[in-house]
Design a protein around this motif. Structure first.
Motif, short mmCIF file in Angstrom:
data_model
loop_
_atom_site.label_atom_id
_atom_site.label_comp_id
_atom_site.label_asym_id
_atom_site.label_seq_id
_atom_site.Cartn_x
_atom_site.Cartn_y
_atom_site.Cartn_z
N VAL A 123 -9.11 10.98 14.19
CA VAL A 123 -8.72 12.18 13.44
C VAL A 123 -8.40 11.75 12.02
CG1 VAL A 123 -7.11 14.10 13.29
CG2 VAL A 123 -7.83 13.25 15.55
N ARG A 124 -9.19 12.23 11.06
CA ARG A 124 -9.01 11.77 9.68
C ARG A 124 -7.71 12.33 9.08
NH1 ARG A 124 -12.37 9.21 6.70
NH2 ARG A 124 -14.19 9.82 7.95
N GLY A 125 -7.08 11.51 8.24
CA GLY A 125 -5.92 11.94 7.48
C GLY A 125 -6.25 11.98 6.00
N THR A 126 -5.37 11.39 5.19
CA THR A 126 -5.58 11.29 3.75
C THR A 126 -6.11 9.91 3.41
OG1 THR A 126 -3.79 12.85 3.31
CG2 THR A 126 -4.46 11.41 1.50
N ASP A 127 -7.17 9.85 2.61
CA ASP A 127 -7.79 8.59 2.22
C ASP A 127 -7.68 8.42 0.70
OD1 ASP A 127 -8.59 8.60 4.87
OD2 ASP A 127 -10.68 9.13 4.42
N SER A 128 -7.08 7.31 0.27
CA SER A 128 -7.04 7.03 -1.16
C SER A 128 -6.90 5.53 -1.38
CB SER A 128 -5.88 7.76 -1.85
OG SER A 128 -4.63 7.26 -1.43
N ALA A 129 -7.41 5.08 -2.54
CA ALA A 129 -7.28 3.67 -2.92
C ALA A 129 -7.23 3.59 -4.44
CB ALA A 129 -8.44 2.85 -2.38
N MET A 130 -6.38 2.70 -4.93
CA MET A 130 -6.17 2.57 -6.37
C MET A 130 -5.98 1.11 -6.74
SD MET A 130 -5.52 4.50 -9.18
CE MET A 130 -4.87 4.22 -10.84
N ILE A 131 -6.81 0.64 -7.67
CA ILE A 131 -6.57 -0.68 -8.25
C ILE A 131 -5.39 -0.54 -9.22
CG2 ILE A 131 -7.49 -2.50 -9.73
CD1 ILE A 131 -10.29 -1.74 -8.72
N THR A 132 -4.38 -1.37 -9.05
CA THR A 132 -3.23 -1.33 -9.96
C THR A 132 -3.22 -2.48 -10.96
OG1 THR A 132 -1.88 -2.55 -8.33
CG2 THR A 132 -1.81 -0.13 -8.26
N ALA A 133 -3.97 -3.54 -10.69
CA ALA A 133 -4.08 -4.66 -11.61
C ALA A 133 -5.40 -5.39 -11.33
CB ALA A 133 -2.89 -5.63 -11.44
N PRO A 134 -6.06 -5.93 -12.36
CA PRO A 134 -5.59 -6.05 -13.75
C PRO A 134 -5.74 -4.78 -14.59
CG PRO A 134 -7.77 -7.01 -13.55
CD PRO A 134 -7.36 -6.60 -12.16
N VAL A 135 -6.55 -3.81 -14.13
CA VAL A 135 -6.76 -2.56 -14.86
C VAL A 135 -6.64 -1.41 -13.88
CG1 VAL A 135 -8.32 -1.21 -16.30
CG2 VAL A 135 -8.34 -3.70 -16.47
N SER A 181 -9.98 3.22 12.11
CA SER A 181 -9.12 2.48 11.18
C SER A 181 -7.67 2.54 11.64
CB SER A 181 -9.22 3.10 9.78
OG SER A 181 -8.19 2.62 8.93
N GLY A 182 -6.93 1.47 11.38
CA GLY A 182 -5.49 1.55 11.50
C GLY A 182 -4.92 2.43 10.41
N ALA A 183 -3.69 2.87 10.60
CA ALA A 183 -3.07 3.79 9.65
C ALA A 183 -2.07 3.05 8.76
CB ALA A 183 -2.37 4.92 10.39
N THR A 184 -1.97 3.51 7.52
CA THR A 184 -0.92 3.05 6.61
C THR A 184 0.23 4.05 6.65
OG1 THR A 184 -1.68 4.31 4.69
CG2 THR A 184 -2.70 2.15 5.06
N PRO A 185 1.38 3.68 6.12
CA PRO A 185 2.39 4.71 5.84
C PRO A 185 1.82 5.71 4.84
CG PRO A 185 3.31 2.49 5.62
CD PRO A 185 1.83 2.33 5.76
N ASP A 186 2.43 6.87 4.75
CA ASP A 186 1.91 7.89 3.84
C ASP A 186 1.79 7.39 2.42
OD1 ASP A 186 1.75 9.61 5.95
OD2 ASP A 186 3.54 10.78 5.43
N LEU A 202 -6.35 -9.36 -8.44
CA LEU A 202 -6.54 -7.92 -8.21
C LEU A 202 -5.46 -7.43 -7.27
CD1 LEU A 202 -10.20 -8.52 -8.00
CD2 LEU A 202 -9.67 -6.15 -8.42
N ARG A 203 -4.90 -6.26 -7.58
CA ARG A 203 -3.95 -5.63 -6.67
C ARG A 203 -4.42 -4.20 -6.39
NH1 ARG A 203 0.48 -8.29 -5.33
NH2 ARG A 203 1.53 -6.38 -4.60
N VAL A 204 -4.23 -3.77 -5.14
CA VAL A 204 -4.70 -2.45 -4.71
C VAL A 204 -3.62 -1.78 -3.88
CG1 VAL A 204 -6.32 -1.29 -3.12
CG2 VAL A 204 -7.18 -2.95 -4.77
N VAL A 205 -3.49 -0.46 -4.06
CA VAL A 205 -2.71 0.37 -3.16
C VAL A 205 -3.69 1.15 -2.30
CG1 VAL A 205 -1.08 2.28 -2.95
CG2 VAL A 205 -0.79 0.60 -4.78
N LEU A 206 -3.57 1.00 -0.99
CA LEU A 206 -4.49 1.63 -0.05
C LEU A 206 -3.70 2.54 0.88
CD1 LEU A 206 -7.32 1.82 1.31
CD2 LEU A 206 -6.65 -0.14 2.71
N ALA A 207 -4.13 3.81 0.95
CA ALA A 207 -3.48 4.77 1.86
C ALA A 207 -4.54 5.42 2.73
CB ALA A 207 -2.72 5.84 1.07
N LEU A 208 -4.52 5.15 4.02
CA LEU A 208 -5.42 5.73 5.01
C LEU A 208 -4.55 6.19 6.17
CD1 LEU A 208 -8.13 2.89 5.05
CD2 LEU A 208 -8.16 4.97 3.66
#
Length: 438
Positions: free
Chosen positions: A77-89, A101-106, A222-228
Motif C-alpha cells: 500500500v503506497r504512502g508518501t514518496d520523497s527524496a531530497m539531496i541536502t549536500a553538497p547542493v 519497500s520498508g517504511a521510513t518515519p513520516d 552526498l547526503r540525502v533525506v529519504l521518506a517512503l
C-alpha cells in the motif's frame, strides 16, 4: 516520437487484414479498462473494481463460464514518496517507492549516500560498511528490441535493496529499471530473503540518477533525506477473471491465453498490461469468425502479477487437475509482433510460421520459450505446448511502471497487428485435432 493515432477505418488501407479486423474490440477493451477503472494496484479496491468490470465485459462479448476466482495476497500500500539531496547542493529527486519497500518515519531518514556504478560493485562492498548510510545503485540499461536488458539490469531493483540491507544500509535508492530520459521514476517490486528486515527502497528517474552520478564524481560527500511511508499488508483480496469460448469438441483440452489485469499505480496500466488483455481477448473472438473453433479457448485475466505472479500461481493451483493443450500470453506492450518462438508439434509449428510469414514475423532462432508469468506455472505443471509472439520492446521500458503508461502511448495500427498475429495462431492451434505437444 509519439505514435501517430489512426482511426480504425483508416487501418483497412494500411494493413493486410482479415474479416472483422477493424471491429475495434481490442481498443474498446484497453480504452475502457484504463478510463473506467484506471490504475489497478494488486490487492487494492481498484483491482476489485477491475475484476467486476472484466466479468461484465467478457459476458457482454459473448464469453461463457465467466467468473472471478478469488485469492489473497501479501500486497503493498503506497504512502508518501520523497527524496531530497541536502549536500553538497540541495536538489529534489523524482522518486517512487518499490513494492515491498520498508517504511521510513513520516519525516524520513537522512544519511550519507554511497554511490555504486553497478550491482557487482555493491556486492563487493565490505560487510557492515553502510552503517548509518544509504546506498545508491546505478546501471546501464539500454533499449533493445527483445527487451533483453531487463533481466540483468532489472536485478538492481529485484536484488539490490536486500544486498544493501545485508551490509548495514538504512535505505537504498536505485536508478530506475528503464530506458527513457523523462523525469519519471519506474516502480516495481523488490525481493527480501526469508527473515530479512526490509529497509526503505526507492527508484529515482533516469535524469536524477545521472545527477547523482555527476555529484558523486565530484568527490564530495552526498547526503540525502529519504521518506517512503508505504507499507506491506498481508491478506489483501485479489483474484483472477476467467472466461471461455466453448469449442465444438469439449473432450479436447482447451487453449489458454493469458494476460494480467492488475497494474502499478503510477499510470493507468495501458501497455502493462491492459493491451495484453485486449489483444488476447479480441483475437480469441476473431478466431471464431469462420465458425466455432474445435477446441475451447479460455482467457485468463490474471490478478496480482506485478507483485510476484500470484495470479498465475493461483490459476495453476485451481486448475492443475484439468488438462490443457497449450498456453500463451501477451504482456509486453502493444507494439508490433516481430518474432515467434514455439515449443509445439513440428507440423503445427510449420503452419504457424507459414501463416505469420506474410506479416513479416520471423521464427526465433532461440530454443528458449517462456510463455509468460501468468501462464508459466500451468505450463510447468503440465509440460504444455507454448507459442511466444514477441513484440517489439524498443520503447517498452521507456514507459514500463511509470506515470507515462497511459492509453495515448498505444498505436492503434500496431495494436491491430498484434490481434491479427494472435488470430492467425489461434485459428491453427484451436482447430488442431491432434496433439500439440512438442
Amino acid at each position: 516520437m509519439k505514435p501517430i493515432r489512426r482511426s480504425f477505418a483508416a487501418l483497412a488501407a494500411l494493413l493486410p487484414i482479415t474479416a472483422h479486423a477493424t471491429d475495434g474490440t481490442a481498443w474498446d477493451i484497453v480504452s475502457g479498462l484504463t478510463t473506467e477503472v484506471g490504475p489497478r494496484l494488486a490487492g487494492s479496491e481498484a483491482e476489485a473494481r477491475a475484476r467486476a468490470w472484466s466479468v461484465e465485459k467478457l459476458k457482454a462479448l459473448g464469453f461463457r463460464n465467466v467468473r472471478a476466482e478469488p485469492f489473497t495476497i501479501r500486497g503493498y500500500v503506497r504512502g508518501t514518496d520523497s527524496a531530497m539531496i541536502t549536500a553538497p547542493v540541495p536538489q529534489r529527486l523524482a522518486v517512487s517507492a518499490l513494492g515491498f519497500s520498508g517504511a521510513t518515519p513520516d519525516k524520513g531518514v537522512e544519511g550519507e549516500l554511497v554511490y555504486f556504478a553497478t550491482l557487482d560493485a555493491l556486492k563487493a562492498a565490505p560487510a557492515g560498511s553502510f552503517k548509518g548510510k544509504l546506498a545508491f545503485i546505478d546501471h546501464a540499461m539500454m533499449p533493445a528490441q527483445d527487451g533483453a536488458g531487463y533481466g540483468p539490469y532489472g536485478n538492481v531493483r529485484r536484488q539490490g535493496p536486500a544486498i544493501a540491507a545485508s551490509k548495514g544500509a538504512i535505505g537504498v535508492l536505485i536508478r530506475s529499471a528503464g530506458t527513457d530520459h523523462h523525469r519519471n521514476p519506474h516502480t516495481g517490486a523488490t525481493n527480501w530473503p526469508q527473515g530479512a528486515a526490509p529497509i526503505p527502497a526507492g527508484a529515482v528517474s533516469v535524469p536524477d540518477a545521472e545527477l547523482v552520478a555527476r555529484l558523486a564524481a565530484l568527490g564530495k560527500p552526498l547526503r540525502v533525506v529519504l521518506a517512503l511511508t508505504g507499507k506491506t499488508v498481508d491478506g489483501l483480496p485479489s483474484g483472477n477473471v476467467v472466461g471461455e469460448l466453448p469449442g465444438r469438441d469439449p473432450s479436447l483440452p482447451p487453449i489458454l491465453v493469458g494476460c494480467h489485469l492488475d497494474s502499478w499505480d503510477l499510470g493507468t496500466g495501458a501497455i502493462d498490461d491492459g493491451a495484453g488483455c485486449a489483444i488476447v481477448t479480441a483475437a480469441a473472438l476473431r478466431a471464431q469468425a469462420g465458425g466455432q473453433a474445435l477446441r475451447t479457448i479460455r482467457v485468463l485475466w490474471a490478478g496480482s502479477e506485478e507483485l510476484g505472479g500470484f495470479g498465475g500461481d493461483a490459476y495453476a493451483r485451481a486448475h492443475v487437475a484439468e488438462p490443457h493443450a497449450l498456453a500463451m500470453e501477451s504482456d509486453f506492450g502493444a507494439d508490433r509482433v516481430w518474432r515467434v518462438g514455439m515449443r509445439i508439434a513440428p507440423a503445427v509449428g510449420q503452419r504457424i510460421v507459414a501463416a505469420l510469414n506474410p506479416m513479416g514475423i520471423v521464427p526465433s532462432r532461440s530454443s528458449e520459450v517462456e510463455g509468460g508469468t501468468d501462464v508459466e506455472p500451468i505450463i510447468a505443471a503440465q509440460k504444455l505446448a507454448v507459442v511466444d509472439l514477441n513484440q517489439d520492446g524498443t520503447r517498452y521500458f521507456d514507459l514500463h511502471h511509470t506515470p507515462d503508461d497511459t492509453l495515448d502511448k498505444i498505436d492503434p495500427a500496431q495494436l491491430e497487428q498484434n490481434v491479427q498475429a494472435w488470430t492467425e495462431v489461434l485459428k491453427i492451434v484451436a482447430n488442431e485435432p491432434g496433439s500439440l505437444a512438442p
